[in-house]
Design an enzyme around this catalytic site. Sequence first.
Site, PDB file in Angstrom:
ATOM      1  N   ASP A   1       7.976  -0.604   6.420  1.00  0.00           N
ATOM      2  CA  ASP A   1       6.913  -0.737   5.436  1.00  0.00           C
ATOM      3  C   ASP A   1       7.321  -1.833   4.447  1.00  0.00           C
ATOM      4  OD1 ASP A   1       4.602  -0.314   3.967  1.00  0.00           O
ATOM      5  OD2 ASP A   1       4.780   1.866   4.030  1.00  0.00           O
ATOM      6  N   TRP A   2       6.388  -2.191   3.585  1.00  0.00           N
ATOM      7  CA  TRP A   2       6.568  -3.286   2.634  1.00  0.00           C
ATOM      8  C   TRP A   2       7.857  -3.127   1.812  1.00  0.00           C
ATOM      9  CZ3 TRP A   2       3.237  -7.495   1.507  1.00  0.00           C
ATOM     10  CH2 TRP A   2       3.483  -8.168   0.317  1.00  0.00           C
TER      11      TRP A   2
END
Length: 220
Positions: free
Chosen positions: A159-160
Amino acid sequence: TRNPDLVEEVNRITALEVRATGLNWTFSPCIAVPQNEFWGRTYEGYGESPGLVDSLTKPAVQGYQTDSLGNENSVLACAKHFVADGGTEHGIDQGNAIMTEDELRNIHLKPYYSALEADVGSVMASFNSWNGKKCHGNKYLLTDVLKDEMGFEGFVVSDWEGIDQLNTDFKQAIKEAVNAGVDMAMQPYNYIEFIDHLKALVNEGKVSESRIDNAVRRIL
């Protein structure tokens, strides 16, 4: 809600619109199973019932990917967030999911089996922890369960900036994530640093070339 055919149709139309922009990958569907209304992202999941989420997961993936990713109107789906993002204590976003493995499997892992049945091509690791261990660095979940036990042949994307959360030492964080089973890193800002560190880790023998080969093969 509770309409698998409609979910598939919505995602089929979305895939057409995404391809019209030139993209061929979407970070969806979110197959979280929210268990606490205080969680600010409950709206991302289909509902609190594992059975309901499970029933809509396969149609969602099929809507995006169609019968073949070779279809010019299909987009790669991404089942997320692996795993138990909707089960954190007090509903704290990116928090700690405190539960037994049976609870994890029966509630939060269940929809992923349907996603894999639909040949979902990618899975996104979750920001949250399971019993105190971050999912991005959890080899048991990402490799032993998802890839080996469940037979997932696609790739795991972080994820980011999720890798950054594993360790204050970024190089060590990369080592933990890649060895745990993260195949592609979502590093929007420090990607050059990521590449340099990963190459150094391979040269130092701390990340094997076979792990890199496996990640590349899955992505390709």
